[in-house]
Design an enzyme around this catalytic site. Structure first.
Site, PDB file in Angstrom:
ATOM      1  N   HIS A 143       0.726  -1.100  -0.420  1.00 14.33           N
ATOM      2  CA  HIS A 143       0.139   0.183  -0.018  1.00 14.33           C
ATOM      3  C   HIS A 143       1.135   1.043   0.108  1.00 14.33           C
ATOM      4  O   HIS A 143       0.704   1.885  -1.041  1.00 14.33           O
ATOM      5  CB  HIS A 143      -1.680  -0.245   0.913  1.00 14.33           C
ATOM      6  CG  HIS A 143      -1.618   1.578   0.956  1.00 14.33           C
ATOM      7  ND1 HIS A 143      -3.359   1.709   0.008  1.00 14.33           N
ATOM      8  CD2 HIS A 143      -1.890   2.051   2.065  1.00 14.33           C
ATOM      9  CE1 HIS A 143      -3.550   2.881   0.768  1.00 14.33           C
ATOM     10  NE2 HIS A 143      -2.822   3.272   2.090  1.00 14.33           N
ATOM     11  N   GLU A 144       1.882   1.255   0.657  1.00 16.58           N
ATOM     12  CA  GLU A 144       3.027   2.768   0.764  1.00 16.58           C
ATOM     13  C   GLU A 144       3.588   2.408  -0.380  1.00 16.58           C
ATOM     14  O   GLU A 144       3.782   3.705  -0.972  1.00 16.58           O
ATOM     15  CB  GLU A 144       3.777   2.024   1.940  1.00 16.58           C
ATOM     16  CG  GLU A 144       3.213   2.059   3.396  1.00 16.58           C
ATOM     17  CD  GLU A 144       2.454   3.183   3.616  1.00 16.58           C
ATOM     18  OE1 GLU A 144       2.388   4.245   2.870  1.00 16.58           O
ATOM     19  OE2 GLU A 144       1.103   3.413   4.379  1.00 16.58           O
ATOM     20  N   HIS A 147       1.835   4.187  -2.577  1.00 11.85           N
ATOM     21  CA  HIS A 147       1.641   5.913  -2.470  1.00 11.85           C
ATOM     22  C   HIS A 147       3.013   6.966  -2.903  1.00 11.85           C
ATOM     23  O   HIS A 147       3.053   7.707  -4.420  1.00 11.85           O
ATOM     24  CB  HIS A 147       1.760   5.884  -1.295  1.00 11.85           C
ATOM     25  CG  HIS A 147       0.489   6.205  -0.545  1.00 11.85           C
ATOM     26  ND1 HIS A 147      -0.448   6.649  -1.068  1.00 11.85           N
ATOM     27  CD2 HIS A 147      -0.275   5.401   0.526  1.00 11.85           C
ATOM     28  CE1 HIS A 147      -1.703   6.290  -0.202  1.00 11.85           C
ATOM     29  NE2 HIS A 147      -1.378   5.700   0.358  1.00 11.85           N
TER      30      HIS A 147
END
Length: 211
Positions: A143-144, A147
């Site tokens: 998820h990071e 980003h």
């Protein structure tokens, strides 16, 4: 693939709009203070301060975020599990490997920061590492990394720094207007002063909306 590039471009554009908005807002606050005191050199310093803070937010916002989290950079020897996961996922995502930091914070949280995939860092709280198994940790890190790939981190990092500065400047301006005795303040239009105080009070709300 084109949608991903459009998303990245949109984040870059939003970041520049945010920086221009910040410079304008902080400069306006200092202009109001200079008007109140009848000394427009304060407005000049306001422009200098806003530009310098915008520069710091863009180029050093990630370092500020990591310092605030009390994070330390870890090597593959220090945390082989985390580095192994990040090595595999960055190859799949096709992005450079970010620097890896661990914060002593016991809350289950993680964040990515930096102004580009080439200048990115990922920080994991110790509480997260203690709580999650490998599969769960892969999900959080993926998820990071998303980003980072989408350049969401540019917007988030700049926003974090600028919001704190806006709130700080608004707090100073409000105290000056309420407790200060500006030059020829008895000749100022009371309605104008009330409006300006209202703007200063609303500035933190503006910062929240920006965030």
């Amino acid at each position: 693939m084109s949608s991903a590039y459009n998303h990245q471009s949109s984040n870059v554009q939003r970041t520049w709009l945010l920086l221009f908005f910040f410079v304008g807002l902080v400069s306006a606050v200092f202009y109001g203070i200079s008007w109140y005191y009848g000394d427009y050199t304060i407005a000049f310093f306001g422009v200098v301060i806003s530009l310098s803070q915008a520069f710091i937010a863009y180029f050093s916002g990630d370092k500020i975020a990591l310092r605030f989290a009390k994070a330390r950079e870890v090597s593959p020897e220090d945390s082989p599990r985390v580095h192994n996961i990040i090595d595999n996922l960055t190859k799949i995502a096709g992005i450079p490997k970010p620097k890896v930091y661990i914060s002593p914070d016991k809350s289950a949280n993680a964040f990515a920061t930096g102004r580009s995939p080439e200048k990115a860092s990922i920080c994991l709280n110790q509480g997260l590492l203690d709580l999650l198994n490998k599969s769960e940790l892969e999900g959080v890190i993926a998820h990071e990394l998303a980003h980072i790939k989408n350049r969401d981190i540019l917007v988030m990092t700049v926003t974090m720094v600028l919001v704190s500065v806006i709130s700080f400047v608004a707090s100073i301006g409000t105290r000056v207007m309420i407790f200060g005795g500006g030059k020829d303040s008895e000749n100022k239009n009371p309605f104008t002063i009330v409006i300006y105080i209202a703007v200063l009070i609303l500035a933190p709300l503006v910062a929240f909306i920006v965030q």
